[in-house]
Design an enzyme around this catalytic site. Structure first.
Site, PDB file in Angstrom:
ATOM      1  N   SER A 193       0.870  -1.191   0.000  1.00  0.00           N
ATOM      2  CA  SER A 193       0.000   0.000   0.000  1.00  0.00           C
ATOM      3  C   SER A 193       0.899   1.231   0.000  1.00  0.00           C
ATOM      4  CB  SER A 193      -0.841   0.000   1.280  1.00  0.00           C
ATOM      5  OG  SER A 193      -1.468   1.252   1.478  1.00  0.00           O
ATOM      6  N   TYR A 208      -2.079  -0.913  10.547  1.00  0.00           N
ATOM      7  CA  TYR A 208      -2.177  -1.120   9.090  1.00  0.00           C
ATOM      8  C   TYR A 208      -0.876  -0.705   8.406  1.00  0.00           C
ATOM      9  CZ  TYR A 208      -4.138  -0.873   4.344  1.00  0.00           C
ATOM     10  OH  TYR A 208      -4.381  -1.052   3.001  1.00  0.00           O
ATOM     11  N   LYS A 212       1.699  -3.255   6.361  1.00  0.00           N
ATOM     12  CA  LYS A 212       1.970  -3.121   4.926  1.00  0.00           C
ATOM     13  C   LYS A 212       3.464  -2.870   4.663  1.00  0.00           C
ATOM     14  CE  LYS A 212      -2.169  -3.766   3.300  1.00  0.00           C
ATOM     15  NZ  LYS A 212      -2.484  -4.881   2.380  1.00  0.00           N
TER      16      LYS A 212
END
Ligand SMILES: NC(=O)c1ccc[n+]([C@@H]2O[C@H](COP(=O)([O-])OP(=O)(O)OC[C@H]3O[C@@H](n4cnc5c(N)ncnc54)[C@H](O)[C@@H]3O)[C@@H](O)[C@H]2O)c1
Ligand SMILES: OC[C@@H](O)C(O)[C@H](O)CO
Length: 306
Positions: A193, A208, A212
């Site tokens: 991402s 998150y 990633k």
């Protein structure tokens, strides 16, 4: 002569002639590379052809369904979607539509939690029984947790790390073992991402972003180890795509902010990710791309906060 020039002179006079000599004159017609005498249209099609069967985790999600269609358009022979039951149920009609549009391709679904390694190993074996081989893996299964770092509970941190990072690792390992046993090589694409590269704004999502970031290094490590088996491992790093993941509670204002801070003044459409994924999965166009990350975010700005 300045030191830099002398170094360049050394390179041009010695290294390049050596490289030329060691490059076979038939390099562009070697086995697996497009043969001469094929029409330009066929060459264009062949260059981005996708061969074999793919497992797509999180394949019934917003990006998954769009990307699977593209993979099928480029020639995959079979697709196995790994996802949790609720998502498979929600996507039932879309999956039926894919089967209708690609009647000669097997599209099979499996209820799988990517955190469960025993289930994963068993499912990969079932895919081989059903489709004959596993040649590609696209890991899309992912979850996001949005909360300030000081308030994020360890169970939320673990869930995000378990699904996004450990889940990608377990899937890659289960499929990698199968590819090694097949001795056919393969292509693995993990989904990182922009959150792997910079800290999103305005939503706080420490777990998150961390999950990633780890995926980039996971892919590079596997790429280095498995190149000898003919397995390529790469990542895509999408920017803000207009999918359900970005339509959670309270994200409406975020969507406006994300679009306004992007030089293209909008979020991405999942269709705009398909080119990068097709390239990485393709047997020819992607065959020397290994351990790479393709950022698809509508911008080349790279601030710490985005
Ligand atoms: N949409 C974006 O803007 C964006 C941006 C960057 C990266 N990504 C990444 O792309 C991937 C796909 O995102 P999306 O927008 O399609 O999201 P999505 O929520 O629509 O799809 C995610 C899919 O993962 C599945 N999943 C979740 N937990 C799972 C588990 N334990 N086991 C198996 N499957 C599980 C979900 O059921 C869902 O089908 C994710 O990894 C996401 O982090 C998305
Ligand atoms: O990087 C952006 C995406 O990874 C993600 O969809 C978003 O940050 C979720 O809020």
């Amino acid at each position: 002569m300045p030191a830099d020039d002398s170094a360049r002179d050394h390179l041009t006079s010695r290294t390049i002639p050596q490289l030329k000599l060691s490059t076979p004159s038939n390099a562009l017609t070697a086995p697996g590379i497009l043969p001469p005498g094929v029409s330009p249209a066929e060459r264009a099609q062949e260059r981005f052809a996708i061969q074999g069967n793919a497992i797509v985790t999180g394949g019934s999600g917003g990006i998954g369904l769009v990307v699977i269609r593209a993979i099928l358009e480029h020639g995959a022979s079979g697709i196995a979607i790994f996802d949790i039951l609720g998502s498979l149920e929600t996507a039932k009609e879309s999956i039926e539509a894919l089967r209708g549009d690609f009647p000669n391709t097997r599209i099979i679904t499996f209820e799988v939690d990517v955190r469960d390694e025993i289930q994963l190993e068993a499912r990969v074996k079932e895919v081989v029984q059903e489709l004959g081989s596993v040649d590609m893996l696209l890991c899309l299964a992912g979850v996001v947790h949005t909360q300030h770092a000081e308030e994020t509970a360890s169970r939320d941190w673990r869930r995000v790390m378990d699904v996004n990072t450990t889940g990608s690792w377990l899937c890659a390992q289960a499929v990698g073992k199968q590819m090694i046993a097949q001795s056919t090589g393969g292509s693995i694409v993990l989904t990182a991402s922009i959150s792997a590269h910079r800290v999103n704004f305005p939503q706080p999502q420490v777990a998150y972003n961390t999950s990633k970031g780890a995926i980039l290094q996971l892919a590079r490590s596997l790429a280095a180890e498995w190149a000898r088996h003919g397995i390529r491992v790469n990542t895509v790093s999408p920017g803000y795509m207009d999918t359900i993941l970005n339509h959670g509670e309270g994200l409406e204002e975020c969507r406006n902010i994300w679009a306004s801070r992007n030089p293209m003044a909008r979020m991405g459409n999942p269709e705009e990710l398909t080119g990068a994924i097709v390239l990485l999965l393709s047997s020819l166009a992607g065959r020397y791309i290994n351990g790479a990350d393709i950022v698809v975010d509508g911008t080349r700005n790279d601030p710490t906060f985005e």
